[in-house]
Design a protein around this motif. Structure first.
Motif: not given
Length: 267
Positions: A185-190, A192-203, A252-260
């Protein structure tokens, strides 16, 4: 004298049988790979997506390609367990550790998985999934040549401890973590984050030969899961190009989920 000789022969025979039995028991527990399939069942995934994900793993372990990959290992057998996870308070073993050596073992694992119901819970704790999976590896009762945690998920860590801390602990114990980021899905929810693949790669991923296979369409589920499982079993490292980009890649920002989560709570 004859009696002593007989007694000595009996003791030697008993000792030999004990050593043989101990060796056999050890041989039975040795496997090429101990694999934890850690699968996201958080509420952010739609029921049909969760069903596709489950069916993808069922079909993978029914496939001749997976059977062949297992057979070609040094020992020709692996151990696998299937775990579902969501928030920090929910991790569940769906199919316990199973040693797979014959195609019938693999089909039996797939059958037990197909018969199990799918639960759904809130929040996303990838760190909790990694910690739980690491505990399963420690309690596996097998001696693996390699240990892998296979994490699939559709969002960033937003509950539990920091995901990189969990990843680093597992990697320090010689475990490889691979990722299957679900980007349907498009990351349009509260959350969701952009570029989930980069998040998995880096974090999320780490360890020898770690890799990700993103899933961007529902039709890709079965093939992506089968490819990932075969690659993990066969331990085929991806060949990297000798030509690397001059500029640094986006990180990627590895705290992206916590920030959301903080934004949602208003804190």
């Amino acid at each position: 004298m004859i009696g002593i000789a007989r007694s000595l022969a009996s003791l030697l025979l008993a000792a030999g049988l004990l050593v043989l039995g101990t060796w056999s028991a050890q041989a039975e527990t040795e496997v090429d790979l101990a694999l934890v399939l850690a699968v996201d069942v958080s509420l952010s995934m739609e029921p049909d997506e969760q069903e596709l994900q489950r069916q993808g793993f069922v079909e993978a372990f029914r496939s001749p390609e997976v059977h062949e990959a297992i057979r070609k290992g040094m020992l020709g057998r692996i151990a696998v367990t299937y775990v579902e996870w969501a928030g920090a308070g929910y991790q569940q073993v769906v199919v316990p550790w199973t040693v797979i050596e014959q195609p019938s073992d693999s089909r039996g694992f797939a059958a037990r998985l197909a018969e199990s119901s799918i639960q759904r819970f809130g929040y996303t704790s990838i760190s909790g999934a990694i910690d739980f999976s690491l505990a399963q590896l420690r309690q596996s009762d097998v001696t693996p040549a390699r240990q892998v945690i296979d994490v699939s998920g559709d969002g960033a860590n937003n509950q539990g401890r920091i995901v990189t801390a969990a990843r680093d602990e597992a990697v320090a114990e010689g475990v490889t973590i691979n990722g299957l980021p679900l980007m349907l899905k498009r990351p349009d929810g509260m959350w969701d984050i952009d570029n989930l693949d980069l998040y998995f790669r880096d974090c999320v991923i780490g360890g020898p030969g770690a890799f990700i296979i993103p899933v961007r369409e529902k039709a890709q589920f079965a093939q992506a899961i089968r490819t990932k499982v075969i690659r993990e079993i066969a331990d085929r490292p991806q060949v990297r190009s000798l030509v690397q980009p001059a500029q640094g890649e986006e990180r990627a920002n590895c705290l992206a989920g916590e920030l959301r989560r903080r934004q949602r709570s208003g804190n």
